[in-house]
Design a protein around this motif. Sequence first.
Motif, PDB file in Angstrom:
ATOM      1  N   ASN A  93     -11.865   6.365  -0.834  1.00  0.00           N
ATOM      2  CA  ASN A  93     -11.422   5.284   0.047  1.00  0.00           C
ATOM      3  C   ASN A  93     -10.822   5.775   1.361  1.00  0.00           C
ATOM      4  OD1 ASN A  93     -10.661   4.277  -3.030  1.00  0.00           O
ATOM      5  ND2 ASN A  93     -11.702   2.742  -1.799  1.00  0.00           N
TER       6      ASN A  93
ATOM      7  N   ASP B 203      -0.793   4.501   5.107  1.00  0.00           N
ATOM      8  CA  ASP B 203      -1.976   4.244   5.931  1.00  0.00           C
ATOM      9  C   ASP B 203      -2.643   5.535   6.387  1.00  0.00           C
ATOM     10  OD1 ASP B 203      -1.708   1.316   6.061  1.00  0.00           O
ATOM     11  OD2 ASP B 203       0.098   1.739   7.230  1.00  0.00           O
TER      12      ASP B 203
ATOM     13  N   ASN C  70      -8.182   0.080  11.979  1.00  0.00           N
ATOM     14  CA  ASN C  70      -8.336  -1.286  11.471  1.00  0.00           C
ATOM     15  C   ASN C  70      -8.128  -1.234   9.972  1.00  0.00           C
ATOM     16  OD1 ASN C  70      -9.115  -3.825  10.610  1.00  0.00           O
ATOM     17  ND2 ASN C  70     -10.984  -3.896  11.807  1.00  0.00           N
ATOM     18  N   ARG C  71      -7.048  -1.844   9.515  1.00  0.00           N
ATOM     19  CA  ARG C  71      -6.713  -1.784   8.095  1.00  0.00           C
ATOM     20  C   ARG C  71      -7.780  -2.433   7.225  1.00  0.00           C
ATOM     21  NH1 ARG C  71      -1.750  -3.058   8.583  1.00  0.00           N
ATOM     22  NH2 ARG C  71      -0.993  -0.926   8.584  1.00  0.00           N
ATOM     23  N   GLU C  72      -8.593  -3.294   7.783  1.00  0.00           N
ATOM     24  CA  GLU C  72      -9.602  -3.991   6.992  1.00  0.00           C
ATOM     25  C   GLU C  72     -10.864  -3.145   6.777  1.00  0.00           C
ATOM     26  OE1 GLU C  72      -8.634  -6.797   5.626  1.00  0.00           O
ATOM     27  OE2 GLU C  72      -6.783  -6.467   6.721  1.00  0.00           O
ATOM     28  N   ASP C  73     -11.012  -2.056   7.529  1.00  0.00           N
ATOM     29  CA  ASP C  73     -12.177  -1.199   7.329  1.00  0.00           C
ATOM     30  C   ASP C  73     -12.200  -0.640   5.918  1.00  0.00           C
ATOM     31  OD1 ASP C  73     -13.078  -1.536   9.902  1.00  0.00           O
ATOM     32  OD2 ASP C  73     -12.160   0.291  10.684  1.00  0.00           O
ATOM     33  N   SER C  74     -13.398  -0.548   5.339  1.00  0.00           N
ATOM     34  CA  SER C  74     -13.520   0.035   4.000  1.00  0.00           C
ATOM     35  C   SER C  74     -14.442   1.260   4.098  1.00  0.00           C
ATOM     36  CB  SER C  74     -14.099  -0.972   3.014  1.00  0.00           C
ATOM     37  OG  SER C  74     -15.358  -1.447   3.433  1.00  0.00           O
TER      38      SER C  74
ATOM     39  N   ARG D 218       0.852  -1.177   0.000  1.00  0.00           N
ATOM     40  CA  ARG D 218       0.000   0.000   0.000  1.00  0.00           C
ATOM     41  C   ARG D 218       0.891   1.232   0.000  1.00  0.00           C
ATOM     42  NH1 ARG D 218       1.475  -2.358   4.869  1.00  0.00           N
ATOM     43  NH2 ARG D 218       1.334  -0.976   6.680  1.00  0.00           N
TER      44      ARG D 218
ATOM     45  N   LYS E 294      -5.800   5.287   4.226  1.00  0.00           N
ATOM     46  CA  LYS E 294      -6.956   4.818   4.990  1.00  0.00           C
ATOM     47  C   LYS E 294      -7.613   5.984   5.725  1.00  0.00           C
ATOM     48  CE  LYS E 294      -8.106   1.216   5.337  1.00  0.00           C
ATOM     49  NZ  LYS E 294      -9.157   0.468   4.603  1.00  0.00           N
TER      50      LYS E 294
END
Length: 226
Positions: free
Chosen positions: A204, A147, A219-223, A144, A182
């Motif tokens: 995003n 962050d 939380n890196r998985e949050d979209s 990526r 993020k």
Amino acid sequence: MKILCIADHVDPIVYSNAIKERFKCVSLVLSAGDLPMDYLGFVVSSLNKPLYFVFGNHNLKYLGVFNKRFDKGLLTNSLRNTTFGSIYVGFNMKYDKKNDLIIMGLGGCKKYNKAENQHTELQMYLSMIRMIPRLVFNKIFRGRYLDILLTHAAPRGIHDKEDPCHVGFKSFLWFMRKFKPKYLLHGHIHLYNKNEKKITDYHNTRVINVYDHYVLDFNREDSFGQ
């Protein structure tokens, strides 16, 4: 992972003997500017966690310590070696290995007079362009670009104001679309009304005004996005 974010105001909730207990869950601290350096030093020494920061457009006494472009030869040697335990990320990027976190900082605000740490739209855009090689490196080797984009000013049209001092940067919008951080965490816009909007999703990226203090549950998985 929880991150304590601070900006613009010495918050008595943070500047307290209870800080260790109140924020014992945080893994690191981010400062979005306009705070005295001794306040950052207090937070670092109390929590014993890394603190990454950018300068805003106020409380610039130590700007020349961290950004040699603003060192006008007036600093003593003892001041030049003073960091308050904090890590400057203004117009720079750091990788926090322990927390696997890529943080990029863009300090200051939109130029409205001749004071320090103010930038035109073009100057801010060029500062971001200079970071592209490192962003590409991150994408190749860490999967990526980054962050968190830590800024002082807000993006144009998101949480900013229409007066010359508080208008946001259009170039931040381009950056979010292109490099998809993020989070974009900013200060500069004081929140005196609890009903004022402080969180906005843009493509995003989640944009958060961290005025005073804000605990981010990363939380890196949050979209996010629209």
